[in-house]
Write an enzyme that holds these catalytic residues in place. Structure first.
Site, PDB file in Angstrom:
ATOM      1  N   ARG A  39       0.824  -1.214   0.000  1.00  0.00           N
ATOM      2  CA  ARG A  39       0.000   0.000   0.000  1.00  0.00           C
ATOM      3  C   ARG A  39       0.855   1.259   0.000  1.00  0.00           C
ATOM      4  O   ARG A  39       0.456   2.290  -0.553  1.00  0.00           O
ATOM      5  CB  ARG A  39      -0.933   0.004   1.216  1.00  0.00           C
ATOM      6  CG  ARG A  39      -2.181  -0.823   0.994  1.00  0.00           C
ATOM      7  CD  ARG A  39      -3.081  -0.766   2.200  1.00  0.00           C
ATOM      8  NE  ARG A  39      -4.421  -1.272   1.887  1.00  0.00           N
ATOM      9  CZ  ARG A  39      -5.368  -1.468   2.793  1.00  0.00           C
ATOM     10  NH1 ARG A  39      -5.118  -1.224   4.067  1.00  0.00           N
ATOM     11  NH2 ARG A  39      -6.547  -1.916   2.428  1.00  0.00           N
ATOM     12  N   LYS A 200     -15.798 -15.865   7.619  1.00  0.00           N
ATOM     13  CA  LYS A 200     -17.214 -15.742   7.976  1.00  0.00           C
ATOM     14  C   LYS A 200     -18.115 -15.375   6.809  1.00  0.00           C
ATOM     15  O   LYS A 200     -17.806 -14.469   6.036  1.00  0.00           O
ATOM     16  CB  LYS A 200     -17.361 -14.647   9.035  1.00  0.00           C
ATOM     17  CG  LYS A 200     -16.822 -15.024  10.382  1.00  0.00           C
ATOM     18  CD  LYS A 200     -17.129 -13.891  11.302  1.00  0.00           C
ATOM     19  CE  LYS A 200     -16.657 -14.107  12.714  1.00  0.00           C
ATOM     20  NZ  LYS A 200     -16.675 -12.793  13.399  1.00  0.00           N
ATOM     21  N   GLY A 350      -6.122  -8.299   2.064  1.00  0.00           N
ATOM     22  CA  GLY A 350      -4.774  -8.477   2.598  1.00  0.00           C
ATOM     23  C   GLY A 350      -4.292  -9.920   2.572  1.00  0.00           C
ATOM     24  O   GLY A 350      -3.157 -10.189   2.178  1.00  0.00           O
ATOM     25  N   GLY A 373     -12.187  -4.622   2.001  1.00  0.00           N
ATOM     26  CA  GLY A 373     -13.613  -4.326   2.155  1.00  0.00           C
ATOM     27  C   GLY A 373     -14.111  -3.337   1.122  1.00  0.00           C
ATOM     28  O   GLY A 373     -15.223  -3.477   0.595  1.00  0.00           O
TER      29      GLY A 373
HETATM   30  C1  3PG Z   1      -8.641  -1.783   5.258  1.00  0.00           C
HETATM   31  O1  3PG Z   1      -7.524  -2.276   5.479  1.00  0.00           O
HETATM   32  O2  3PG Z   1      -9.650  -2.480   5.027  1.00  0.00           O
HETATM   33  C2  3PG Z   1      -8.752  -0.288   5.223  1.00  0.00           C
HETATM   34  O3  3PG Z   1      -7.531   0.320   5.513  1.00  0.00           O
HETATM   35  C3  3PG Z   1      -9.856   0.188   6.147  1.00  0.00           C
HETATM   36  O4  3PG Z   1      -9.594  -0.193   7.464  1.00  0.00           O
HETATM   37  P1  3PG Z   1     -10.792  -0.457   8.454  1.00  0.00           P
HETATM   38  O5  3PG Z   1     -11.452  -1.736   8.007  1.00  0.00           O
HETATM   39  O6  3PG Z   1     -10.182  -0.562   9.812  1.00  0.00           O
HETATM   40  O7  3PG Z   1     -11.741   0.715   8.346  1.00  0.00           O
HETATM   41 MG    MG Z   2     -10.937  -3.785   6.655  1.00  0.00          MG
END
Ligand code: 3PG
Ligand code: MG
Length: 394
Positions: A39, A200, A350, A373
């Protein structure tokens, strides 16, 4: 009104301007060291274009979920170091993102300088999208660039709240690049194959529902597959099952049949007594007392064959507990199948990216998305607040 792209902002001129850049530098850390700088590297092009054009660049990001408290383990200080290495230049760091210290650090910036401010989420106002916090952040700068695609599904101060308070707002290159690549998944060439994994059903319900009806083949892996197997009345042993989601799994299976697509579930499994290194074996039916920890080889082959026939592939989420080597074969096989396929391929999240890197196939995948997400929500056609604030929609 639709905000500018970075190129238009640069064409209008940014020399001497204080530009607040929202990046997503939320990277995995290990013992205070950046464990994966993907990133960070992806954020570099926008930052370099701005500094080269003579802007005074103020970078903000979150790291982890400190819940509005100052948590030293979630300081962005090590990220400033890694960002400096990726940029090949010095990055100043300030230990607060608003207030007198931040104001002084910004006042000290010369044209072309770059400053990273401390974790936004050390202040509760960031995630609450508090107006005072947003105003304090916006007051540090003249213009705004949002390059944090991975955080665009959050309506936070730095992704939406600041926008009205800055003179000009623009979408950065990383963010625009993501939208371009995801377009090919939103309007896919067929066969369109999706691979969804992870722990999940509840985390990915929306994505499962949307992709079930859009994909020609949806391959389900990871622990969430066991909730689907339970819905089919198959034995799941001691596997992680979400009883409250069995009904949802039923509904999704039925929707896949109605849509004429294929929803593939594991036909064999690697099972273990515990989700930890220890005895394991490969089975077709999960025995009592054993839990599924990976898809089996026959399943991996079937998912791989679907990938080989695909013209478009989207993959999010591991097929098993891939951090444990013995339970990672299914995930590695999927990474290789996605890479081997002639399809346009997009991988997000990730864990999937870590698996791609561990397998060394990253350069044979069309696009490695920085969003987890956010990418899933975008592909569901949901409005992402960070994009909406820039006048963009899925
Ligand atoms: C992620 O890694 O999904 C983003 O950086 C957002 O992080 P968060 O899910 O803690 O809002
Ligand atoms: Mg996240």
């Amino acid at each position: 009104m639709r905000a500018r792209d970075l190129s238009s902002l640069l064409a209008e001129g940014v020399q001497g301007r204080r530009v607040l850049v929202r990046s997503d530098l939320n990277v995995p850390m290990h013992d205070g060291v950046v464990a994966d700088d993907a990133r960070i590297r992806a954020s570099v092009p926008t930052l370099l274009r701005l500094t080269t054009a003579g802007a005074r660049v103020i970078v903000v990001s979150h790291l982890g979920r400190p819940g509005g408290e100052r948590r030293p383990a979630l300081s962005l200080a090590p990220v400033a170091q890694a960002l400096g290495e990726a940029l090949g230049r010095k990055v100043a760091f300030c230990s607060d993102c608003i207030g007198p210290e931040a104001e002084a650090a910004v006042a000290g910036l010369a044209e072309g300088d770059l400053l990273l401010l401390e974790n936004l989420r050390f202040h509760a106002g960031e995630t609450n999208n508090d107006a005072h916090f947003a105003r304090a952040l916006a007051d540090l700068a003249d213009d705004y660039v949002n390059d944090a695609f991975g955080t665009s599904h959050r309506a936070h101060a730095s992704t939406t709240g600041v926008v009205p308070w800055l003179e000009r707002a623009a979408a950065g290159d990383l963010l625009l690049g993501e939208l371009e690549h995801l377009e090919t998944v939103l309007a896919p060439e067929h066969p369109f194959v999706c691979l969804l994994g992870g722990a999940k059903v509840s985390d990915k319900l929306g994505a499962l529902e949307a992709l079930t009806t859009r994909a020609d083949v949806l391959c389900v892996g990871g622990a969430m597959a066991y909730t689907f197997l339970r819905a089919q009345g198959r034995p799941t042993g001691a596997s992680l099952v979400e009883p409250s989601r069995v009904e949802d799994a039923h509904r999704i299976l039925a929707a896949a049949v109605r849509a004429g697509g294929q929803l593939l579930l594991p036909v064999d499994h690697v099972v273990a007594e515990r989700p930890a290194p220890g005895p394991y074996r490969t089975v077709r039916e999960i025995p009592d007392g054993w839990m599924g920890v990976d898809i089996g080889p026959q399943t991996a082959r079937a998912y791989g064959e679907a990938c080989a026939r695909a013209r478009t592939i989207f993959w999010n989420g591991p097929m098993g507990i891939f951090e444990i080597d013995a339970f990672g074969a299914g995930t590695r096989a999927v990474a290789e199948a996605v890479a081997d396929s002639p399809a346009r391929s997009v991988v997000g999240g990730g864990d999937s990216l870590a698996a791609v890197r561990a397998t060394g196939v990253g350069d044979r995948i069309t696009h490695l998305s920085t969003g987890g997400g956010a990418t899933l929500e975008y592909l569901q056609g949901l409005e992402l607040p960070g994009l909406a604030a820039l006048g963009r929609r899925a």
